[in-house]
Enzyme design. Structure first.
Site, PDB file in Angstrom:
ATOM      1  N   ARG A 114       2.629  63.275  35.513  1.00  0.00           N
ATOM      2  CA  ARG A 114       2.675  64.567  34.804  1.00  0.00           C
ATOM      3  C   ARG A 114       1.306  64.810  34.181  1.00  0.00           C
ATOM      4  NH1 ARG A 114       6.589  67.296  30.327  1.00  0.00           N
ATOM      5  NH2 ARG A 114       7.777  67.535  32.242  1.00  0.00           N
ATOM      6  N   HIS A 141       6.451  72.492  38.964  1.00  0.00           N
ATOM      7  CA  HIS A 141       7.377  71.552  38.308  1.00  0.00           C
ATOM      8  C   HIS A 141       8.577  71.340  39.250  1.00  0.00           C
ATOM      9  CE1 HIS A 141       9.134  69.160  35.336  1.00  0.00           C
ATOM     10  NE2 HIS A 141       9.461  70.040  34.416  1.00  0.00           N
ATOM     11  N   GLN A 144      12.054  69.640  38.287  1.00  0.00           N
ATOM     12  CA  GLN A 144      12.896  70.504  37.442  1.00  0.00           C
ATOM     13  C   GLN A 144      13.834  71.341  38.313  1.00  0.00           C
ATOM     14  OE1 GLN A 144      13.090  70.947  33.934  1.00  0.00           O
ATOM     15  NE2 GLN A 144      14.884  72.097  34.607  1.00  0.00           N
ATOM     16  N   ASP A 237      11.785  80.323  30.386  1.00  0.00           N
ATOM     17  CA  ASP A 237      11.007  79.139  29.998  1.00  0.00           C
ATOM     18  C   ASP A 237      10.125  79.580  28.822  1.00  0.00           C
ATOM     19  OD1 ASP A 237       9.582  76.742  29.924  1.00  0.00           O
ATOM     20  OD2 ASP A 237       8.435  77.122  31.762  1.00  0.00           O
ATOM     21  N   CYS A 278      14.622  75.336  31.283  1.00  0.00           N
ATOM     22  CA  CYS A 278      14.224  73.946  31.566  1.00  0.00           C
ATOM     23  C   CYS A 278      14.128  73.108  30.293  1.00  0.00           C
ATOM     24  CB  CYS A 278      12.907  73.930  32.318  1.00  0.00           C
ATOM     25  SG  CYS A 278      11.591  74.832  31.464  1.00  0.00           S
ATOM     26  N   ARG A 323      18.541  66.397  35.311  1.00  0.00           N
ATOM     27  CA  ARG A 323      17.211  65.848  35.617  1.00  0.00           C
ATOM     28  C   ARG A 323      17.354  64.381  36.029  1.00  0.00           C
ATOM     29  NH1 ARG A 323      12.757  67.919  33.520  1.00  0.00           N
ATOM     30  NH2 ARG A 323      11.860  66.873  35.318  1.00  0.00           N
TER      31      ARG A 323
HETATM   32  N1  NVA Z   1       6.231  75.717  31.523  1.00  0.00           N
HETATM   33  C1  NVA Z   1       6.481  74.638  30.607  1.00  0.00           C
HETATM   34  C2  NVA Z   1       7.525  73.721  31.154  1.00  0.00           C
HETATM   35  C3  NVA Z   1       7.911  72.588  30.228  1.00  0.00           C
HETATM   36  C4  NVA Z   1       8.959  71.705  30.818  1.00  0.00           C
HETATM   37  C5  NVA Z   1       5.194  73.903  30.323  1.00  0.00           C
HETATM   38  O1  NVA Z   1       4.443  73.620  31.262  1.00  0.00           O
HETATM   39  O2  NVA Z   1       4.924  73.598  29.155  1.00  0.00           O
HETATM   40  N1   CP Z   2      12.064  70.277  31.303  1.00  0.00           N
HETATM   41  C1   CP Z   2      11.147  69.311  31.114  1.00  0.00           C
HETATM   42  O1   CP Z   2      10.340  68.979  31.988  1.00  0.00           O
HETATM   43  O2   CP Z   2      11.209  68.744  29.900  1.00  0.00           O
HETATM   44  P1   CP Z   2      10.157  67.691  29.306  1.00  0.00           P
HETATM   45  O3   CP Z   2       8.863  68.441  29.100  1.00  0.00           O
HETATM   46  O4   CP Z   2      10.781  67.226  28.030  1.00  0.00           O
HETATM   47  O5   CP Z   2       9.981  66.585  30.299  1.00  0.00           O
END
Ligand code: NVA
Ligand code: CP
Length: 338
Positions: A114, A141, A144, A237, A278, A323
């Site tokens: 990540r 992502h 997800q 989101d 998410c 998840r």
């Molecule tokens: N779009 C958000 C998703 C978090 C799971 C981010 O990248 O922060």
């Molecule tokens: N939805 C998701 O990816 O959550 P986190 O950022 O907590 O991993």
């Protein structure tokens, strides 16, 4: 060989960087496998398909769900998970991503990443020699969306033809992945966002071509009245993703009209509407960021109202749990060792 077995054979040893990597059949296979692994876990039946393996979890950005899902999935599958945070290894600082990938690939059986740049996960996958799974980059992502699909299948009973409206930041990693994945599996995907936040032309073109193949449909519009009526699922989101924290003022001004609230739910005209997010979500003032935004901009909720978040329409915690089951399916299916 059954359809499932042949899909599995095709997935063995493969990385998952975006939904582009897997075919419609392979995505369905993963969702089915996730449902099966979920039922095994609920029944207390051991499923240690990765017994004795070691999995590296690389995180440049914070995470609750993704980190915990990979960690618990490893444990349930009999593998050891090693968390490597941004201060733990040299990744790109004193050692190139390519060299790091080569080293990790000699020691681990799979790598989750990540972080910020999508190119980093591509570089890891190109040089690790073991499956690499994208746990979120600035652009995509994909894990997800596997959980989202399992949740939709559980609640609506199918994926094909399901009308899903994504409202909010229409060019973020989650929107991009829903657009690609939904198009591939024949959903009716509607991205509802201001023009400035439309997905890139490249992603819209890719999704349009995929939808033509699968019998799905793509709509990208700024008009709520075009996208929301008849929706089966409304998904949102955060308005400001990790790494773009300076954008709150701009995004609040652009996206307040796209907030998921009672009026938007009523506009769907669907009493059985499913609301997904998410997570994490800004739906109240119980977070530091929520409080800061309230002080600066005077709003108490952002992308979804607390009323909708807590309503009968909301399946966000099933989605979060899923998840685990979908990430477990992904690791088991792409494992190159059997
Ligand atoms: N779009 C958000 C998703 C978090 C799971 C981010 O990248 O922060
Ligand atoms: N939805 C998701 O990816 O959550 P986190 O950022 O907590 O991993």
């Amino acid at each position: 060989m059954t359809t499932i077995d042949s899909a599995k054979a095709n997935l063995s040893g493969r990385s998952f960087l975006t939904l582009k990597d897997f075919s419609e059949k392979e995505i369905h296979y993963l969702i089915e496998l996730a449902g099966y692994l979920k039922s095994m876990k609920k029944a207390g039946i051991p499923h240690r398909y990765l017994s004795g393996q070691n999995i590296a979890l690389l995180f440049e950005k914070p995470s609750t769900r993704t980190r915990c899902a990979f960690t618990v999935a490893c444990s349930d599958l009999g593998a050891h998970a090693e968390y490597l945070g941004k201060h733990d290894i040299q990744l790109g600082k004193k050692e190139s991503v390519r060299d790091t990938a080569a080293v990790l690939g000699r020691m681990f059986d799979g790598i989750e990443f990540r972080g910020f740049h999508h190119e980093t996960v591509e570089e890891l996958a190109a040089h690790a020699g073991v499956p690499v799974w994208n746990g979120l980059t600035d652009q995509y992502h994909p894990t997800q969306v596997l959980a989202d699909f399992l949740t939709i299948k559980e609640q609506i009973g199918k994926l094909k033809g399901v009308k899903l409206v994504f409202t909010g930041d229409g060019r973020n990693n989650v929107a991009n992945s829903l657009l690609i994945g939904g198009a591939k599996i024949g959903m009716d995907i509607r991205i509802c966002t201001p023009k400035e936040l439309f997905p890139s032309k490249e992603i819209i073109t890719y999704a349009t071509e995929e939808a033509q193949q699968s019998g799905g449909n793509i709509m990208v519009t700024e008009k709520i009245a075009d996208a929301v009526p008849g929706a089966d699922v409304i998904y949102t989101d955060v308005w400001v993703s990790m790494g773009e924290e300076e954008k709150f003022a701009e995004r609040i001004a652009q996206l307040l009209p796209y907030q998921v609230n009672r009026k938007m739910v009523e506009t769907s005209g669907n009493d059985h509407l499913v609301f997904l997010h998410c997570l994490p979500a800004f739906h109240d003032l119980h977070t530091q960021v929520g409080k800061d935004v309230h002080q600066k901009f005077g709003i108490t909720e952002m992308e979804v109202t607390d009323e909708v978040f807590q309503s009968k329409h909301s399946f966000v915690f099933d989605q979060a749990e899923n998840r685990l089951h979908t990430i477990k399916a992904l690791m088991a299916a792409t494992n190159g060792k059997d």
